[in-house]
Design a protein around this motif. Structure first.
Motif, short mmCIF file in Angstrom:
data_model
loop_
_atom_site.label_atom_id
_atom_site.label_comp_id
_atom_site.label_asym_id
_atom_site.label_seq_id
_atom_site.Cartn_x
_atom_site.Cartn_y
_atom_site.Cartn_z
N ALA A 287 40.10 77.47 27.69
CA ALA A 287 38.09 77.24 26.78
C ALA A 287 37.60 75.89 28.52
N PHE A 288 39.00 76.08 29.45
CA PHE A 288 37.81 74.93 30.37
C PHE A 288 37.04 75.53 31.48
N GLY A 289 35.72 75.66 31.12
CA GLY A 289 34.98 76.10 32.05
C GLY A 289 33.73 77.13 31.66
N GLU A 290 34.28 76.98 30.17
CA GLU A 290 33.04 78.12 29.42
C GLU A 290 31.55 76.82 28.77
N PRO A 291 31.26 77.42 29.21
CA PRO A 291 29.55 76.56 29.52
C PRO A 291 29.59 76.83 27.77
N VAL A 292 29.65 76.81 26.72
CA VAL A 292 29.31 76.36 25.24
C VAL A 292 30.53 75.70 24.77
N ALA A 293 31.53 75.53 25.87
CA ALA A 293 32.93 75.02 24.95
C ALA A 293 32.65 73.72 24.30
N ALA A 294 31.75 72.63 24.86
CA ALA A 294 31.87 71.80 24.65
C ALA A 294 30.40 71.54 23.15
N THR A 295 29.51 72.16 22.77
CA THR A 295 28.73 72.08 21.91
C THR A 295 29.63 73.54 20.56
N GLY A 296 28.79 72.73 19.45
CA GLY A 296 28.85 73.45 18.19
C GLY A 296 30.45 73.32 17.60
N ILE A 297 31.30 73.78 17.11
CA ILE A 297 32.29 73.69 15.85
C ILE A 297 33.20 73.85 17.23
N TRP A 298 33.10 73.75 18.87
CA TRP A 298 34.58 73.76 19.19
C TRP A 298 35.27 73.35 19.25
N PRO A 299 35.02 71.84 19.97
CA PRO A 299 35.10 70.66 20.31
C PRO A 299 35.82 70.41 19.15
N TRP A 300 35.79 70.59 17.63
CA TRP A 300 37.17 69.98 16.90
C TRP A 300 37.80 70.64 16.67
N ILE A 301 37.56 72.39 16.81
CA ILE A 301 38.89 73.07 17.16
C ILE A 301 39.86 72.78 17.65
N ALA A 302 39.06 72.24 19.31
CA ALA A 302 40.01 72.05 20.22
C ALA A 302 40.63 70.57 19.79
N VAL A 303 39.95 69.60 19.01
CA VAL A 303 40.89 68.77 18.78
C VAL A 303 42.12 68.77 17.54
N GLY A 304 42.25 70.20 16.73
CA GLY A 304 42.81 70.36 16.21
C GLY A 304 44.22 70.81 16.67
N VAL A 305 43.71 71.73 18.12
CA VAL A 305 44.55 72.62 18.26
C VAL A 305 45.35 71.85 19.40
N ALA A 306 45.13 70.99 19.85
CA ALA A 306 45.89 69.95 20.50
C ALA A 306 46.37 68.86 19.71
N THR A 307 45.74 68.55 18.45
CA THR A 307 46.73 67.97 17.45
C THR A 307 48.22 68.76 17.09
N ALA A 308 47.44 70.01 16.95
CA ALA A 308 49.33 70.80 16.14
C ALA A 308 50.12 71.17 17.17
N ALA A 309 49.71 71.18 18.68
CA ALA A 309 50.23 70.92 19.77
C ALA A 309 51.32 69.28 20.18
N ALA A 310 50.86 68.36 20.07
CA ALA A 310 50.99 67.43 19.92
C ALA A 310 52.10 67.19 18.99
N LEU A 311 51.97 67.39 17.39
CA LEU A 311 52.36 67.15 16.19
C LEU A 311 54.05 68.10 16.71
N LEU A 312 53.66 68.91 17.58
CA LEU A 312 55.26 70.09 17.68
C LEU A 312 56.59 69.25 18.61
N ASP A 313 54.91 68.50 18.77
CA ASP A 313 55.92 67.82 19.88
C ASP A 313 57.37 67.22 20.24
N ALA A 314 57.11 66.40 18.47
CA ALA A 314 57.93 65.70 17.03
C ALA A 314 59.13 66.80 16.59
N VAL A 315 58.66 67.95 16.92
CA VAL A 315 59.85 68.51 15.77
C VAL A 315 60.72 69.94 16.85
N ASP A 316 60.66 70.16 18.36
CA ASP A 316 61.31 70.51 18.28
C ASP A 316 63.22 70.08 19.27
#
Length: 263
Positions: free
Chosen positions: A103-132
Motif C-alpha cells: 500500500a505504500f505509495g498508493e495515492p489513495v492509501a490514506a483515504t476512504g476505508i483503507w486506513p481502517w483496513i491497514a489498522v486491522g491488518v497490522a493488528t492481526a499481524a501483531a497479535l499473531l506474534d503472540a501465537v507462534d
C-alpha cells in the motif's frame, strides 16, 4: 526485508539432503496455500480501495522475496524435521505485512476505508506474534531459525508501519528511522564485528518492540489527529533509540572487557 543477516546452522545438527528437501517441500506447500489466500485478499483490497493492479503485484513480490530469503535460512531449523504450525503462523504474518507494504505509495492509501483496513491488518499481524512462540514450544519445534524468522518479521513490520505513518502524513520523515534502526545495526556489525555478539534475553527489549508496533498502529488510526500521532511516534522512537543504545553499550563493554583479558 526479513533475514537481513545470516543464520549459521550448527554442523553437528545439519540435515541430510533428503531431510532438508522434505522440509523445504513443507515450507513451499505452506507458502503456496498462503499465496492463494493473499491473491484473493489482494484483489479484494485493490477493488474495495480503488488500488491499481500494481498493488496486487507488489504484495505478491514482497511476499515472494521474503519467502525466498526465509527458505535460504531454513537449514538453521535443524534438527527439527517439520516446518511446523508456528512457522506457518509466522509466514502468515509475513503475508499480512506484505499486504501493508504494497500500500505504500498508493495515492489513495490514506483515504476512504483503507486506513481502517491497514489498522486491522497490522493488528492481526501483531497479535499473531503472540501465537507462534507458544505454539513452537508446545509442539517441540522451537529452533534458532524460528526465533530469527519471528524477529525479522517484527523488524519488517516496524519498517512497513513507519513508512505508512509517513505516507499517511501522520509524522515526518524522521519516523522512518524506527524502521531502519534494526537494519542499520546489522549493517554496522559488518564494520564492527563486536556488534554481532549475542545479547542476553531482555524483557525490556521485547516490551519496547511491542510498544513500537502498537504506537505505530495507533498513529495510523483515522481518529488520531496529526499532532497526537506525531507525539506518539516521537515518544516511541525515543524509547526504541534508548533500547538500542543500551544494547550497544552492553556489547561494547563486553568487547572491551574481552580485549583486556586477551594476553
Amino acid at each position: 526485508m526479513p533475514f537481513s543477516g545470516s543464520i549459521a546452522s550448527n554442523p553437528l545438527r545439519a540435515f541430510a539432503p533428503e531431510q532438508l528437501a522434505r522440509l523445504r517441500i513443507e515450507a513451499i506447500a505452506a507458502f503456496v496455500a498462503l499465496l492463494a489466500i493473499k491473491l484473493c485478499v489482494g484483489v479484494w483490497l485493490a477493488a474495495s480501495s480503488d488500488f491499481g493492479a500494481a498493488f496486487v503485484l507488489r504484495a505478491l513480490l514482497v511476499f515472494g522475496c521474503g519467502f525466498g530469503l526465509m527458505l535460504r535460512a531454513l537449514p538453521a531449523h535443524a534438527p527439527r524435521m517439520h516446518f511446523g504450525d508456528a512457522n506457518r503462523v509466522t509466514l502468515a504474518r509475513l503475508m499480512l505485512i506484505a499486504l501493508l507494504a504494497a500500500a505504500f505509495g498508493e495515492p489513495v492509501a490514506a483515504t476512504g476505508i483503507w486506513p481502517w483496513i491497514a489498522v486491522g491488518v497490522a493488528t492481526a499481524a501483531a497479535l499473531l506474534d503472540a501465537v507462534d512462540g507458544p505454539l513452537a514450544r508446545r509442539s517441540g519445534l522451537s529452533s534458532d531459525f524460528g526465533a530469527r524468522f519471528d524477529m525479522e518479521c517484527d523488524a519488517f513490520l516496524v519498517l512497513v508501519l513507519s513508512l505508512l505513518v509517513l505516507w499517511f502524513d501522520k509524522a515526518g520523515s524522521w519516523i522512518v528511522a524506527a524502521g531502519l534502526l534494526r537494519y542499520a545495526f546489522v549493517a554496522a556489525a559488518w564494520a564492527l564485528p563486536w556488534l554481532a555478539g549475542e545479547l542476553p534475553p531482555s524483557l525490556r527489549r521485547k516490551s519496547i518492540c511491542v510498544l513500537q508496533i502498537t504506537c505505530l498502529i495507533v498513529c495510523l488510526g483515522p481518529i488520531v489527529d496529526v499532532d497526537t500521532s506525531r507525539f506518539i511516534a516521537a515518544a516511541s522512537l525515543l524509547a526504541l533509540v534508548a533500547s538500542f543504545a543500551i544494547d550497544i553499550a552492553w556489547l561494547f563493554r563486553r568487547h572491551r572487557s574481552s580485549n583486556k583479558e586477551t594476553p
